[in-house]
Design a protein around this motif. Structure first.
Motif, PDB file in Angstrom:
ATOM      1  N   UNK A 402     -12.911  25.641  55.096  1.00 25.50           N
ATOM      2  CA  UNK A 402     -12.520  24.300  54.686  1.00 25.50           C
ATOM      3  C   UNK A 402     -12.370  23.377  55.895  1.00 25.50           C
ATOM      4  N   UNK A 403     -11.824  23.915  56.973  1.00 32.83           N
ATOM      5  CA  UNK A 403     -11.515  23.103  58.148  1.00 32.83           C
ATOM      6  C   UNK A 403     -12.725  22.872  59.041  1.00 32.83           C
ATOM      7  N   UNK A 404     -13.584  23.901  59.164  1.00 36.26           N
ATOM      8  CA  UNK A 404     -14.652  23.866  60.162  1.00 36.26           C
ATOM      9  C   UNK A 404     -16.049  23.813  59.566  1.00 36.26           C
ATOM     10  N   UNK A 405     -16.184  24.191  58.307  1.00 38.30           N
ATOM     11  CA  UNK A 405     -17.510  24.238  57.720  1.00 38.30           C
ATOM     12  C   UNK A 405     -18.302  25.449  58.217  1.00 38.30           C
ATOM     13  N   UNK A 406     -19.602  25.301  58.270  1.00 42.13           N
ATOM     14  CA  UNK A 406     -20.484  26.388  58.683  1.00 42.13           C
ATOM     15  C   UNK A 406     -20.296  26.691  60.167  1.00 42.13           C
ATOM     16  N   UNK A 407     -20.018  27.955  60.487  1.00 40.36           N
ATOM     17  CA  UNK A 407     -19.788  28.343  61.883  1.00 40.36           C
ATOM     18  C   UNK A 407     -21.014  28.984  62.519  1.00 40.36           C
ATOM     19  N   UNK A 408     -22.152  28.899  61.863  1.00 40.19           N
ATOM     20  CA  UNK A 408     -23.370  29.379  62.501  1.00 40.19           C
ATOM     21  C   UNK A 408     -23.675  28.580  63.756  1.00 40.19           C
ATOM     22  N   UNK A 409     -24.256  29.210  64.753  1.00 40.53           N
ATOM     23  CA  UNK A 409     -24.593  28.560  66.023  1.00 40.53           C
ATOM     24  C   UNK A 409     -23.350  28.022  66.742  1.00 40.53           C
ATOM     25  N   UNK A 410     -22.227  28.738  66.614  1.00 36.94           N
ATOM     26  CA  UNK A 410     -20.996  28.393  67.318  1.00 36.94           C
ATOM     27  C   UNK A 410     -20.530  29.578  68.161  1.00 36.94           C
ATOM     28  N   UNK A 411     -20.005  29.274  69.340  1.00 33.25           N
ATOM     29  CA  UNK A 411     -19.247  30.276  70.093  1.00 33.25           C
ATOM     30  C   UNK A 411     -17.789  30.171  69.662  1.00 33.25           C
ATOM     31  N   UNK A 412     -17.171  31.318  69.398  1.00 35.22           N
ATOM     32  CA  UNK A 412     -15.761  31.351  69.001  1.00 35.22           C
ATOM     33  C   UNK A 412     -14.975  32.015  70.128  1.00 35.22           C
ATOM     34  N   UNK A 413     -14.046  31.275  70.714  1.00 35.94           N
ATOM     35  CA  UNK A 413     -13.156  31.810  71.743  1.00 35.94           C
ATOM     36  C   UNK A 413     -11.802  32.062  71.089  1.00 35.94           C
ATOM     37  N   UNK A 414     -11.318  33.294  71.210  1.00 34.15           N
ATOM     38  CA  UNK A 414     -10.149  33.727  70.459  1.00 34.15           C
ATOM     39  C   UNK A 414      -9.135  34.354  71.399  1.00 34.15           C
ATOM     40  N   UNK A 415      -7.885  33.890  71.326  1.00 36.24           N
ATOM     41  CA  UNK A 415      -6.839  34.469  72.175  1.00 36.24           C
ATOM     42  C   UNK A 415      -5.480  34.301  71.504  1.00 36.24           C
ATOM     43  N   UNK A 416      -4.757  35.396  71.367  1.00 34.59           N
ATOM     44  CA  UNK A 416      -3.449  35.364  70.739  1.00 34.59           C
ATOM     45  C   UNK A 416      -2.906  36.756  70.555  1.00 34.59           C
ATOM     46  N   UNK A 417      -1.815  36.900  69.822  1.00 34.70           N
ATOM     47  CA  UNK A 417      -1.246  38.227  69.571  1.00 34.70           C
ATOM     48  C   UNK A 417      -2.248  39.129  68.862  1.00 34.70           C
ATOM     49  N   UNK A 418      -2.203  40.450  69.113  1.00 38.28           N
ATOM     50  CA  UNK A 418      -3.203  41.367  68.540  1.00 38.28           C
ATOM     51  C   UNK A 418      -3.335  41.276  67.025  1.00 38.28           C
ATOM     52  N   UNK A 419      -2.209  41.153  66.306  1.00 37.03           N
ATOM     53  CA  UNK A 419      -2.285  41.071  64.854  1.00 37.03           C
ATOM     54  C   UNK A 419      -3.035  39.843  64.385  1.00 37.03           C
ATOM     55  N   UNK A 420      -2.781  38.719  65.031  1.00 35.26           N
ATOM     56  CA  UNK A 420      -3.455  37.477  64.658  1.00 35.26           C
ATOM     57  C   UNK A 420      -4.944  37.542  64.957  1.00 35.26           C
ATOM     58  N   UNK A 421      -5.292  38.018  66.160  1.00 34.81           N
ATOM     59  CA  UNK A 421      -6.701  38.035  66.538  1.00 34.81           C
ATOM     60  C   UNK A 421      -7.502  38.998  65.663  1.00 34.81           C
ATOM     61  N   UNK A 422      -6.889  40.117  65.273  1.00 36.72           N
ATOM     62  CA  UNK A 422      -7.586  41.062  64.387  1.00 36.72           C
ATOM     63  C   UNK A 422      -7.834  40.418  63.023  1.00 36.72           C
ATOM     64  N   UNK A 423      -6.841  39.681  62.499  1.00 37.46           N
ATOM     65  CA  UNK A 423      -6.990  39.008  61.212  1.00 37.46           C
ATOM     66  C   UNK A 423      -8.054  37.923  61.279  1.00 37.46           C
ATOM     67  N   UNK A 424      -8.061  37.153  62.375  1.00 38.95           N
ATOM     68  CA  UNK A 424      -9.052  36.079  62.520  1.00 38.95           C
ATOM     69  C   UNK A 424     -10.453  36.663  62.660  1.00 38.95           C
ATOM     70  N   UNK A 425     -10.562  37.746  63.392  1.00 35.70           N
ATOM     71  CA  UNK A 425     -11.878  38.371  63.549  1.00 35.70           C
ATOM     72  C   UNK A 425     -12.433  38.806  62.192  1.00 35.70           C
ATOM     73  N   UNK A 426     -11.568  39.380  61.345  1.00 35.28           N
ATOM     74  CA  UNK A 426     -12.022  39.773  60.005  1.00 35.28           C
ATOM     75  C   UNK A 426     -12.457  38.552  59.200  1.00 35.28           C
ATOM     76  N   UNK A 427     -11.691  37.472  59.325  1.00 29.05           N
ATOM     77  CA  UNK A 427     -12.053  36.242  58.601  1.00 29.05           C
ATOM     78  C   UNK A 427     -13.392  35.701  59.086  1.00 29.05           C
ATOM     79  N   UNK A 428     -13.612  35.740  60.389  1.00 29.82           N
ATOM     80  CA  UNK A 428     -14.881  35.258  60.942  1.00 29.82           C
ATOM     81  C   UNK A 428     -16.044  36.115  60.463  1.00 29.82           C
ATOM     82  N   UNK A 429     -15.827  37.420  60.376  1.00 29.46           N
ATOM     83  CA  UNK A 429     -16.883  38.291  59.855  1.00 29.46           C
ATOM     84  C   UNK A 429     -17.211  37.930  58.408  1.00 29.46           C
ATOM     85  N   UNK A 430     -16.176  37.604  57.614  1.00 26.51           N
ATOM     86  CA  UNK A 430     -16.409  37.193  56.225  1.00 26.51           C
ATOM     87  C   UNK A 430     -17.288  35.945  56.170  1.00 26.51           C
ATOM     88  N   UNK A 431     -17.152  35.109  57.187  1.00 26.01           N
ATOM     89  CA  UNK A 431     -17.928  33.858  57.228  1.00 26.01           C
ATOM     90  C   UNK A 431     -19.282  34.035  57.890  1.00 26.01           C
TER      91      UNK A 431
END
Length: 445
Positions: A402-431
Motif C-alpha cells: 500500500x505504501x510503496x507499490x511495486x518493489x520490482x527493480x528496487x534495492x532494499x536496505x534493511x537494518x533493525x532488531x533481528x525479529x523485525x528484520x526477519x518479519x520484513x524479509x518474509x513480507x518482502x518475499x511475499x511481494x
C-alpha cells in the motif's frame, strides 16, 4: 548500533556467504581424505580410535576455519559482511563443540577397550599420565564454557562486555589443545603432514596478528582519534563526535561500522561495534548508539579529548551492494544509524526511507532525515506504534504494498532488531523481492 549476530539465518544466506560456507565444507572433505589415507596405512587400533582421530582432525580444522572467519580480513568482510561472517563463525563453533566432544568420548572408549580398563579408570589414567591430554581436557572445558554463554538464552542475560571477555577464552583453549594434536595417532607420523598442519595454523595466526593487531595499531597511529563532543539525541540515545587526522583516508563508507575502544575508566578494556551515523569527513566522524548496556551508557559521560582506538571499517551494507536506480531503506529503532548515512549518499535517483519505532519519542535524527529528504527530493515515512498494544504492523506485506507499490527493480536496505528484520524479509518475499535485492545488516550479540 552494535553489529554482531550469531544466530542462524536459514535459506536467506547471501550468495557470497554460501560460497564461503562451501569452501569450509570442502576443507572438511579434504580432512576426511587425509584421515582415510592414514587409516588405511596405519595400525589396527579399532573403530573407536579411528573415529576419534577423524573427529579430532575435524575439530582442529574447524578451529582454523572459525579463527579465519573472525580475522577481520578486509576483502572478505567487504564481500560477505561482518554479520554473515559472524553467523558462519557460530556455525563452525557448533561444529567445533560437536567434534571435540565426540573425539573425547570416542578416545576414552577406544583406549578403555584396548587396555581393558573401566571408563573412570581410563579417564584418570589419560589425564594423569599424559600432560597434553590434561591440557586438552582443560581446553574442552573452555570451549564448552564459550558455547554455553553463546546460547541465545544465556546471551540475553549477559552484558555484551561480559560475553566478549568469556569468548576470548577460545584463544587459550586453542593454545592448550595444539600440542595434543601431534601427540598420538598416525595422522601426523610423517614430517610432511606435521609441517603442513603447522603451516596452516601459522598462516591463520599471521592473519589474526596482521588484521586484529598490527593494522589497528597502524590506523590509530596515523589518525589519532579523540572525542570532540557528546550530544544526547534522546533520553536513551547518544551521539559521539570524534576528530582526528586525515579521517577521509580511513576509507569509511556510509553504512559501515568500527569497533571502538575509548581510553577512559570502564571502557578501555573492550572494543564495541557502533555504526557511523553520518558520512565521514576529513576531520569528523560520528557514531550514534542506544544506551542499553554498560558500555553504551557510559558514552554520554565521555570527557572532551578522550583518546579513541578504532578497528575497521567493517560491514558490507554500502552503496556497492546496489543493483538498481531505486532504493527503499527500512530501519527499525537504532538501526536508523547506518541507514541515515546511506539515505544521504546512496546514488539512487528514487529513494524512500521507512523508519519504524514504538513511539514518536523513540525516533532520533528526524531533523536531519527531513533535511536530507528535502535536499534529495526523497521520501521519508515515520511508522510508529507498539505491536503488543494491538497496533497494526506497518511493515507487513499488505502495508508495504500500500505504501510503496511495486518493489520490482528496487534495492532494499534493511537494518533493525533481528525479529523485525526477519518479519520484513518474509513480507518482502511475499511481494516477490528476491534475496539478491535485500541488503541487510543485523545487530545483536
Amino acid at each position: 548500533m552494535s553489529v554482531l549476530q550469531t544466530t542462524a539465518t536459514g535459506a536467506s544466506m547471501p550468495v557470497n556467504a554460501r560460497r564461503v560456507r562451501g569452501w569450509v565444507r570442502g576443507g572438511a572433505v579434504g580432512i576426511i581424505a587425509l584421515w582415510l589415507f592414514n587409516t588405511l596405512g596405519g595400525d589396527d587400533s579399532g573403530p573407536f580410535l579411528d573415529l576419534a582421530r577423524l573427529t579430532g582432525l575435524e575439530a582442529g580444522y574447524a578451529v582454523l576455519a572459525a579463527l579465519l572467519l573472525m580475522a577481520r580480513i578486509p576483502a572478505l568482510d567487504r564481500q560477505v559482511g561482518s554479520d554473515q561472517l559472524a553467523l558462519l563463525h557460530a556455525w563452525v563453533g557448533r561444529w567445533i563443540i560437536g567434534t571435540a566432544v565426540a573425539h573425547t568420548v570416542l578416545a576414552i572408549l577406544g583406549y578403555a577397550n584396548l587396555t581393558n580398563r573401566s571408563i573412570p579408570g581410563e579417564i584418570a589414567d589419560l589425564n594423569t599420565q599424559y600432560a597434553d591430554v590434561l591440557l586438552a581436557t582443560v581446553a574442552l572445558g573452555l570451549f564448552l564454557l564459550v558455547a554455553v554463554t553463546s546460547v541465545r538464552a544465556a546471551r540475553n542475560l549477559l552484558q555484551y562486555e561480559t560475553w566478549h571477555m568469556v569468548h576470548l577464552y577460545t584463544y587459550l583453549a586453542i593454545a592448550l589443545s595444539f600440542a595434543h594434536q601431534f601427540s598420538t595417532g598416525t595422522d601426523f607420523r610423517y614430517t610432511g603432514a606435521r609441517v603442513i598442519w603447522s603451516a596452516m595454523y601459522l598462516a591463520v595466526a599471521i592473519a589474526l596478528l596482521r588484521y586484529r593487531v598490527f593494522e589497528p595499531l597502524r590506523v590509530n597511529w596515523r589518525h589519532r582519534l579523540r572525542v570532540l563532543d557528546v550530544y544526547l539525541e534522546s533520553p536513551d540515545t547518544v551521539s559521539v563526535y570524534l576528530t582526528g587526522r586525515a579521517l577521509d583516508r580511513l576509507d569509511a563508507r556510509p553504512g559501515q561500522f568500527f569497533r571502538w575502544r575509548f581510553a577512559t575508566r570502564g571502557l578501555w578494556w573492550t572494543a564495541s561495534p557502533y555504526s557511523l551515523s553520518a558520512p565521514a569527513s576529513a576531520d569528523v566522524l560520528r557514531i550514534t548508539a542506544r544506551m542499553v548496556g554498560r558500555h553504551s551508557n557510559q558514552l554520554k559521560t565521555l570527557p572532551f579529548g578522550t583518546r579513541v582506538f578504532v578497528e575497521g571499517p567493517y560491514g558490507a551494507l554500502t552503496s556497492q551492494q546496489a543493483h538498481h536506480r531505486s532504493a527503499v531503506l527500512i530501519a527499525g529503532g537504532v538501526g536508523i544509524t547506518p541507514l541515515r548515512a546511506l539515505f544521504e549518499t546512496l546514488p539512487a535517483t528514487d529513494i524512500t526511507l521507512l523508519y519504524r519505532a514504538s513511539s514518536q519519542a523513540d525516533l532520533v535524527l528526524t531533523d536531519e532525515l527531513n533535511t536530507i529528504a528535502r535536499q534529495r527530493h526523497a521520501t521519508v515515512h515515520y511508522l510508529t506504534g507498539h505491536r503488543r498494544r494491538g497496533d497494526a504492523d506497518p511493515l507487513s506485506a499488505a502495508s508495504l504494498l500500500r505504501l510503496l507499490g511495486n518493489l520490482g527493480e528496487h534495492d532494499i536496505y534493511l537494518c533493525g532488531p533481528p525479529g523485525m528484520t526477519a518479519s520484513v524479509r518474509r513480507a518482502l518475499h511475499e511481494l516477490g523481492v528476491g534475496d539478491a535485492d535485500i541488503h541487510e545488516e543485523m545487530f545483536a550479540f
